[in-house]
Motif scaffolding. Structure first.
Motif, short mmCIF file in Angstrom:
data_model
loop_
_atom_site.label_atom_id
_atom_site.label_comp_id
_atom_site.label_asym_id
_atom_site.label_seq_id
_atom_site.Cartn_x
_atom_site.Cartn_y
_atom_site.Cartn_z
N LEU A 130 -6.13 -6.14 0.77
CA LEU A 130 -7.55 -6.00 0.44
C LEU A 130 -8.36 -6.63 1.56
O LEU A 130 -8.07 -7.75 1.98
N VAL A 131 -9.37 -5.92 2.03
CA VAL A 131 -10.24 -6.43 3.09
C VAL A 131 -11.67 -6.29 2.59
O VAL A 131 -12.10 -5.19 2.23
N ALA A 132 -12.39 -7.40 2.56
CA ALA A 132 -13.80 -7.39 2.17
C ALA A 132 -14.63 -7.72 3.41
O ALA A 132 -14.37 -8.72 4.07
N ILE A 133 -15.59 -6.85 3.71
CA ILE A 133 -16.44 -7.05 4.88
C ILE A 133 -17.89 -7.06 4.42
O ILE A 133 -18.34 -6.15 3.74
N GLU A 134 -18.58 -8.11 4.80
CA GLU A 134 -20.02 -8.21 4.56
C GLU A 134 -20.63 -8.86 5.78
O GLU A 134 -19.90 -9.40 6.62
N PRO A 135 -21.93 -8.82 5.95
CA PRO A 135 -22.53 -9.42 7.14
C PRO A 135 -22.08 -10.87 7.32
O PRO A 135 -22.26 -11.70 6.44
N GLY A 136 -21.45 -11.13 8.46
CA GLY A 136 -21.04 -12.49 8.80
C GLY A 136 -19.80 -12.99 8.10
O GLY A 136 -19.44 -14.17 8.23
N ARG A 137 -19.10 -12.16 7.34
CA ARG A 137 -17.93 -12.64 6.60
C ARG A 137 -16.91 -11.53 6.42
O ARG A 137 -17.26 -10.41 6.04
N VAL A 138 -15.67 -11.86 6.66
CA VAL A 138 -14.55 -10.95 6.41
C VAL A 138 -13.48 -11.74 5.68
O VAL A 138 -13.17 -12.86 6.05
N VAL A 139 -12.93 -11.15 4.63
CA VAL A 139 -11.83 -11.77 3.90
C VAL A 139 -10.67 -10.77 3.89
O VAL A 139 -10.85 -9.61 3.53
N VAL A 140 -9.51 -11.24 4.30
CA VAL A 140 -8.29 -10.44 4.29
C VAL A 140 -7.36 -11.04 3.24
O VAL A 140 -7.09 -12.23 3.27
N HIS A 141 -6.88 -10.21 2.32
CA HIS A 141 -6.09 -10.70 1.19
C HIS A 141 -4.86 -9.82 0.98
O HIS A 141 -5.01 -8.60 0.81
N PHE A 142 -3.69 -10.41 1.03
CA PHE A 142 -2.47 -9.71 0.66
C PHE A 142 -2.07 -10.22 -0.73
O PHE A 142 -2.12 -11.41 -1.00
N ARG A 143 -1.65 -9.30 -1.59
CA ARG A 143 -1.09 -9.71 -2.88
C ARG A 143 0.07 -8.78 -3.19
O ARG A 143 0.14 -7.65 -2.71
N ALA A 144 0.96 -9.27 -4.02
CA ALA A 144 2.12 -8.47 -4.40
C ALA A 144 1.67 -7.23 -5.15
O ALA A 144 0.74 -7.28 -5.95
N ARG A 145 2.32 -6.12 -4.86
CA ARG A 145 2.05 -4.89 -5.61
C ARG A 145 2.59 -5.07 -7.03
O ARG A 145 3.56 -5.78 -7.24
N PRO A 146 1.98 -4.43 -8.03
CA PRO A 146 2.55 -4.48 -9.38
C PRO A 146 3.99 -3.98 -9.35
O PRO A 146 4.29 -2.96 -8.74
N GLY A 147 4.88 -4.73 -9.94
CA GLY A 147 6.29 -4.37 -9.93
C GLY A 147 7.00 -4.69 -8.64
O GLY A 147 8.14 -4.29 -8.42
N SER A 148 6.34 -5.41 -7.75
CA SER A 148 6.89 -5.75 -6.45
C SER A 148 8.10 -6.67 -6.59
O SER A 148 8.22 -7.42 -7.56
N ARG A 149 8.94 -6.65 -5.59
CA ARG A 149 10.10 -7.55 -5.56
C ARG A 149 9.71 -8.96 -5.15
O ARG A 149 10.51 -9.87 -5.23
N VAL A 150 8.48 -9.14 -4.69
CA VAL A 150 8.00 -10.45 -4.26
C VAL A 150 6.71 -10.79 -5.00
O VAL A 150 5.95 -9.91 -5.36
N ASP A 151 6.50 -12.06 -5.25
CA ASP A 151 5.30 -12.51 -5.94
C ASP A 151 4.36 -13.20 -4.96
O ASP A 151 4.71 -13.48 -3.84
#
Length: 105
Positions: free
Chosen positions: A74-95
């Motif tokens: 997930l990447v959120a972009i707004e003026p002056g700010r960017v957030v990059v977020h990885f999360r496990a997919r539902p049912g993923s082998r990793v949490d």
């Protein structure tokens, strides 16, 4: 994490932000750079450059990395700010999840 975001500095901050998020997620799930490279169809050197913030990845590259990390990106972009977020997919082998931000100082 935060960093200064300006014209030339904005690109560097974005590169660092994406790189840090990839490295943190890879380490969180116990994967090596070589393992990520193999799953993403890249070289280990390219993963190293990405993680060190030496390149600004394309959307296609980010998709390949997210799939290789079995994660949602997930990447959120707004003026002056960017957030990059990885999360496990539902049912993923990793949490877990990891967020990294680059913002104006």
């Amino acid at each position: 994490m935060t960093g200064t975001v300006g014209s030339g500095r904005r690109r560097a901050a974005l590169e660092e932000c994406f790189g840090r998020a990839v490295r943190d997620r890879r380490q969180e799930i116990g994967m090596t750079q070589a393992g990520l490279a193999a799953l993403a169809g890249m070289s280990q050197a390219a993963i190293s450059r990405l993680e060190r913030g030496r390149c600004l990845p394309t959307l296609h590259l980010l998709e390949r990395v997210a799939v290789a990390l079995d994660s949602v990106l997930l990447v959120a972009i707004e003026p002056g700010r960017v957030v990059v977020h990885f999360r496990a997919r539902p049912g993923s082998r990793v949490d877990g999840a990891r967020s990294v931000a680059a913002t104006d100082g």
